[in-house]
Design a protein around this motif. Structure first.
Motif, PDB file in Angstrom:
ATOM      1  N   PHE A 137       0.859  -1.091   0.151  1.00 44.30           N
ATOM      2  CA  PHE A 137       0.070   0.081  -0.005  1.00 44.30           C
ATOM      3  C   PHE A 137       0.897   1.145   0.046  1.00 44.30           C
ATOM      4  CE2 PHE A 137      -3.683  -2.615   1.358  1.00 44.30           C
ATOM      5  CZ  PHE A 137      -4.570  -1.871   0.380  1.00 44.30           C
ATOM      6  N   LEU A 138       1.914   1.146   0.730  1.00 40.52           N
ATOM      7  CA  LEU A 138       2.773   2.467   0.661  1.00 40.52           C
ATOM      8  C   LEU A 138       3.448   2.535  -0.599  1.00 40.52           C
ATOM      9  CD1 LEU A 138       4.683   1.954   4.285  1.00 40.52           C
ATOM     10  CD2 LEU A 138       3.022   3.760   3.608  1.00 40.52           C
ATOM     11  N   VAL A 139       3.673   1.633  -1.280  1.00 41.40           N
ATOM     12  CA  VAL A 139       4.179   1.450  -2.668  1.00 41.40           C
ATOM     13  C   VAL A 139       3.507   2.125  -3.456  1.00 41.40           C
ATOM     14  CG1 VAL A 139       5.116   0.204  -4.738  1.00 41.40           C
ATOM     15  CG2 VAL A 139       5.955  -0.296  -2.412  1.00 41.40           C
ATOM     16  N   ARG A 140       2.054   1.647  -3.504  1.00 43.08           N
ATOM     17  CA  ARG A 140       1.181   2.292  -4.484  1.00 43.08           C
ATOM     18  C   ARG A 140       0.749   3.730  -4.291  1.00 43.08           C
ATOM     19  NH1 ARG A 140       0.202   0.155  -8.767  1.00 43.08           N
ATOM     20  NH2 ARG A 140      -2.045   1.012  -8.772  1.00 43.08           N
ATOM     21  N   ARG A 141       0.891   4.062  -3.022  1.00 40.41           N
ATOM     22  CA  ARG A 141       0.783   5.527  -2.641  1.00 40.41           C
ATOM     23  C   ARG A 141       1.714   6.223  -3.304  1.00 40.41           C
ATOM     24  NH1 ARG A 141       0.578   7.626   3.614  1.00 40.41           N
ATOM     25  NH2 ARG A 141       2.741   7.353   3.161  1.00 40.41           N
ATOM     26  N   GLU A 142       3.016   5.821  -3.110  1.00 42.59           N
ATOM     27  CA  GLU A 142       4.129   6.629  -3.633  1.00 42.59           C
ATOM     28  C   GLU A 142       3.911   6.627  -5.088  1.00 42.59           C
ATOM     29  OE1 GLU A 142       7.813   8.627  -3.611  1.00 42.59           O
ATOM     30  OE2 GLU A 142       6.654   8.012  -2.018  1.00 42.59           O
ATOM     31  N   LEU A 143       3.601   5.670  -5.590  1.00 40.72           N
ATOM     32  CA  LEU A 143       3.570   5.636  -7.282  1.00 40.72           C
ATOM     33  C   LEU A 143       2.221   6.761  -7.707  1.00 40.72           C
ATOM     34  CD1 LEU A 143       3.305   2.213  -8.271  1.00 40.72           C
ATOM     35  CD2 LEU A 143       5.361   3.725  -8.524  1.00 40.72           C
ATOM     36  N   ARG A 144       1.271   6.914  -6.714  1.00 42.07           N
ATOM     37  CA  ARG A 144       0.291   7.507  -6.934  1.00 42.07           C
ATOM     38  C   ARG A 144       0.555   9.417  -7.048  1.00 42.07           C
ATOM     39  NH1 ARG A 144      -2.872   5.702  -3.735  1.00 42.07           N
ATOM     40  NH2 ARG A 144      -2.831   7.203  -2.076  1.00 42.07           N
ATOM     41  N   ASP A 145       1.495   9.344  -5.745  1.00 46.57           N
ATOM     42  CA  ASP A 145       2.028  10.734  -5.686  1.00 46.57           C
ATOM     43  C   ASP A 145       2.721  11.177  -6.902  1.00 46.57           C
ATOM     44  OD1 ASP A 145       0.502  10.738  -3.359  1.00 46.57           O
ATOM     45  OD2 ASP A 145       2.584  10.417  -2.084  1.00 46.57           O
ATOM     46  N   GLN A 146       3.544  10.085  -7.491  1.00 50.82           N
ATOM     47  CA  GLN A 146       4.339  10.557  -8.492  1.00 50.82           C
ATOM     48  C   GLN A 146       3.499  11.017  -9.509  1.00 50.82           C
ATOM     49  OE1 GLN A 146       7.531   7.334  -9.516  1.00 50.82           O
ATOM     50  NE2 GLN A 146       8.535   7.855  -7.364  1.00 50.82           N
ATOM     51  N   GLU A 147       2.662  10.004  -9.810  1.00 47.02           N
ATOM     52  CA  GLU A 147       1.681  10.439 -11.020  1.00 47.02           C
ATOM     53  C   GLU A 147       1.000  11.431 -10.763  1.00 47.02           C
ATOM     54  OE1 GLU A 147      -0.747   6.970 -11.157  1.00 47.02           O
ATOM     55  OE2 GLU A 147       0.641   5.515 -11.909  1.00 47.02           O
ATOM     56  N   GLU A 148       0.548  12.032  -9.686  1.00 46.10           N
ATOM     57  CA  GLU A 148      -0.198  13.372  -9.673  1.00 46.10           C
ATOM     58  C   GLU A 148       1.013  14.366  -9.808  1.00 46.10           C
ATOM     59  OE1 GLU A 148      -1.763  13.058  -5.765  1.00 46.10           O
ATOM     60  OE2 GLU A 148      -3.368  11.735  -6.235  1.00 46.10           O
ATOM     61  N   ALA A 149       2.227  14.288  -9.177  1.00 44.76           N
ATOM     62  CA  ALA A 149       3.202  15.220  -9.506  1.00 44.76           C
ATOM     63  C   ALA A 149       3.496  15.528 -11.089  1.00 44.76           C
ATOM     64  CB  ALA A 149       4.499  14.886  -8.549  1.00 44.76           C
ATOM     65  N   ALA A 150       3.513  14.235 -11.713  1.00 41.45           N
ATOM     66  CA  ALA A 150       3.875  14.562 -13.114  1.00 41.45           C
ATOM     67  C   ALA A 150       2.599  15.107 -13.898  1.00 41.45           C
ATOM     68  CB  ALA A 150       4.150  13.082 -13.521  1.00 41.45           C
ATOM     69  N   ALA A 151       1.506  14.754 -13.433  1.00 43.11           N
ATOM     70  CA  ALA A 151       0.390  15.348 -14.228  1.00 43.11           C
ATOM     71  C   ALA A 151       0.544  17.120 -14.028  1.00 43.11           C
ATOM     72  CB  ALA A 151      -0.905  14.728 -13.752  1.00 43.11           C
ATOM     73  N   GLU A 152       0.696  17.354 -12.724  1.00 43.55           N
ATOM     74  CA  GLU A 152       0.718  18.893 -12.744  1.00 43.55           C
ATOM     75  C   GLU A 152       1.865  19.414 -13.189  1.00 43.55           C
ATOM     76  OE1 GLU A 152       1.141  19.273  -8.412  1.00 43.55           O
ATOM     77  OE2 GLU A 152      -1.051  18.426  -7.935  1.00 43.55           O
ATOM     78  N   ALA A 153       2.837  18.806 -13.525  1.00 40.43           N
ATOM     79  CA  ALA A 153       3.999  19.443 -14.251  1.00 40.43           C
ATOM     80  C   ALA A 153       3.919  19.652 -15.930  1.00 40.43           C
ATOM     81  CB  ALA A 153       5.105  18.641 -13.796  1.00 40.43           C
ATOM     82  N   LYS A 154       3.077  18.657 -16.226  1.00 43.68           N
ATOM     83  CA  LYS A 154       2.928  18.513 -17.791  1.00 43.68           C
ATOM     84  C   LYS A 154       2.189  19.776 -18.273  1.00 43.68           C
ATOM     85  CE  LYS A 154       2.095  14.570 -20.554  1.00 43.68           C
ATOM     86  NZ  LYS A 154       1.718  13.412 -20.840  1.00 43.68           N
ATOM     87  N   PRO A 155       1.224  20.338 -17.761  1.00 45.24           N
ATOM     88  CA  PRO A 155       0.462  21.472 -18.352  1.00 45.24           C
ATOM     89  C   PRO A 155       1.606  22.748 -18.376  1.00 45.24           C
ATOM     90  CG  PRO A 155      -0.872  20.364 -16.943  1.00 45.24           C
ATOM     91  CD  PRO A 155       0.270  19.912 -16.605  1.00 45.24           C
ATOM     92  N   GLU A 156       2.496  22.665 -17.334  1.00 50.24           N
ATOM     93  CA  GLU A 156       3.276  23.833 -17.357  1.00 50.24           C
ATOM     94  C   GLU A 156       4.458  23.738 -18.223  1.00 50.24           C
ATOM     95  OE1 GLU A 156       5.061  23.836 -13.464  1.00 50.24           O
ATOM     96  OE2 GLU A 156       2.987  24.362 -12.281  1.00 50.24           O
ATOM     97  N   GLU A 157       4.958  22.435 -18.556  1.00 48.26           N
ATOM     98  CA  GLU A 157       5.816  22.166 -19.566  1.00 48.26           C
ATOM     99  C   GLU A 157       5.480  22.590 -21.102  1.00 48.26           C
ATOM    100  OE1 GLU A 157       7.368  18.252 -19.088  1.00 48.26           O
ATOM    101  OE2 GLU A 157       8.166  18.745 -17.073  1.00 48.26           O
ATOM    102  N   SER A 158       4.158  22.167 -21.169  1.00 46.23           N
ATOM    103  CA  SER A 158       3.516  22.170 -22.685  1.00 46.23           C
ATOM    104  C   SER A 158       2.847  23.632 -23.036  1.00 46.23           C
ATOM    105  CB  SER A 158       2.490  21.503 -23.065  1.00 46.23           C
ATOM    106  OG  SER A 158       1.467  21.467 -21.633  1.00 46.23           O
ATOM    107  N   ALA A 159       2.834  24.574 -21.874  1.00 46.83           N
ATOM    108  CA  ALA A 159       2.241  25.729 -22.110  1.00 46.83           C
ATOM    109  C   ALA A 159       3.236  26.733 -23.063  1.00 46.83           C
ATOM    110  CB  ALA A 159       2.243  26.569 -20.846  1.00 46.83           C
ATOM    111  N   PRO A 160       2.649  27.421 -23.958  1.00 47.87           N
ATOM    112  CA  PRO A 160       3.431  28.274 -25.046  1.00 47.87           C
ATOM    113  C   PRO A 160       4.175  29.323 -24.173  1.00 47.87           C
ATOM    114  CG  PRO A 160       1.151  28.856 -25.224  1.00 47.87           C
ATOM    115  CD  PRO A 160       1.197  27.809 -24.190  1.00 47.87           C
ATOM    116  N   ALA A 161       5.221  29.701 -24.853  1.00 42.89           N
ATOM    117  CA  ALA A 161       6.081  30.788 -24.446  1.00 42.89           C
ATOM    118  C   ALA A 161       5.549  32.029 -24.450  1.00 42.89           C
ATOM    119  CB  ALA A 161       7.688  30.562 -24.823  1.00 42.89           C
TER     120      ALA A 161
END
Length: 275
Positions: free
Chosen positions: A249-273
């Protein structure tokens, strides 16, 4: 790169956090806890079996038919586990002139006092040690207490056969240099030396007759709480089964936290300059 290989590399990358120092320590602790808890469960299982066997043995002895003490005890005999708590009878006379008291004994209410140990001279001249019961320690313990007298003349007593007391078995230190006629442990070999007589091995906790103003009789041995050990056994094994489940369960929570962090960072990376 082949799509399957790409997915494999992506999956391995997701679990790279398991190689971090924090997760390596956590995993090693979990691995160590599982066999430890399993062993603790087996230890509680052994305690449960020991206590159950002891309770069965005591119950069987207490409910057995009374027999003359001479059938089970003799001078120098060590009372066995199956003989302990057996109800025995004996006929003879109390020798109050040579009775002693056993120090630091408690009654059913936890009060500290003495046990009264009186030699009981059998019809054949041999001696049986009879623990007549508990009396309070009124006054200074250096003085010999006032003890209610036992029945006079020829008497038949009934009681539970007990094994000689030792420091190893009881945890009571056999203190030397005590006041006259006071002892710490009931031991037939020592009493035989003191009395200069043939003393039957072990001693008897008197249950009858019950004098009106005599010492307070010693209560029956209670049963040990074996079901509690059984509950602890189940508890430890449930804990052992829960360790890998909790780790996953701890491993799954860590994976979920990583996925949520990646999803939050993706829009920022794809935003036009900005222009």
């Amino acid at each position: 790169m082949h799509p399957a290989a790409r997915r494999y590399r992506r999956g391995v990358h997701r679990y790279r956090f398991l190689l971090s120092r924090q997760w390596v320590i956590l995993t090693l602790v979990a691995i160590a806890l599982i066999p430890t808890m399993i062993r603790l469960g087996f230890w509680q299982k052994h305690r449960y079996e020991e206590r159950t066997a002891r309770n069965d043995l005591v119950s069987s002895a207490l409910h057995a038919r009374p027999v003359p003490v001479e059938q089970l005890a003799s001078p120098g005999h060590a009372v066995t586990r199956t003989e302990k708590y057996r109800t025995v009878t004996a006929t003879g006379t109390f020798d109050t002139a040579r009775e002693e008291v056993v120090r630091r004994r408690t009654n059913s209410d936890g009060e500290v006092g003495f046990h009264v140990l009186t030699p009981f001279v059998l019809t054949d001249g041999r001696v049986l040690l009879v623990n007549r019961g508990w009396i309070p320690a009124n006054g200074a313990q250096t003085a010999f207490p006032k003890i209610p007298a036992p029945p006079s003349g020829r008497t038949t007593v009934t009681g539970r056969l007990m094994a000689d007391e030792t420091t190893a078995a009881s945890g009571i230190k056999n203190v030397q240099g005590l006041p006259a006629r006071q002892i710490m442990l009931i031991n037939s070999a020592q009493e035989a030396h003191r009395l200069g007589a043939q003393v039957l091995g072990g001693y008897v906790e008197q249950t009858a007759p019950t004098p009106k103003d005599g010492p307070e009789q010693i209560s029956d041995p209670g049963s040990e709480d074996a079901p509690l050990n059984y509950a602890y056994m189940i508890q430890w094994w449930l804990f052992a089964a829960g360790v890998p489940v909790g780790w996953w369960f701890l491993v799954r929570r860590e994976l979920r936290d990583q996925e949520e962090a990646a999803a939050e960072a993706k829009p920022e990376e794809s935003a036009p300059a900005p222009v």
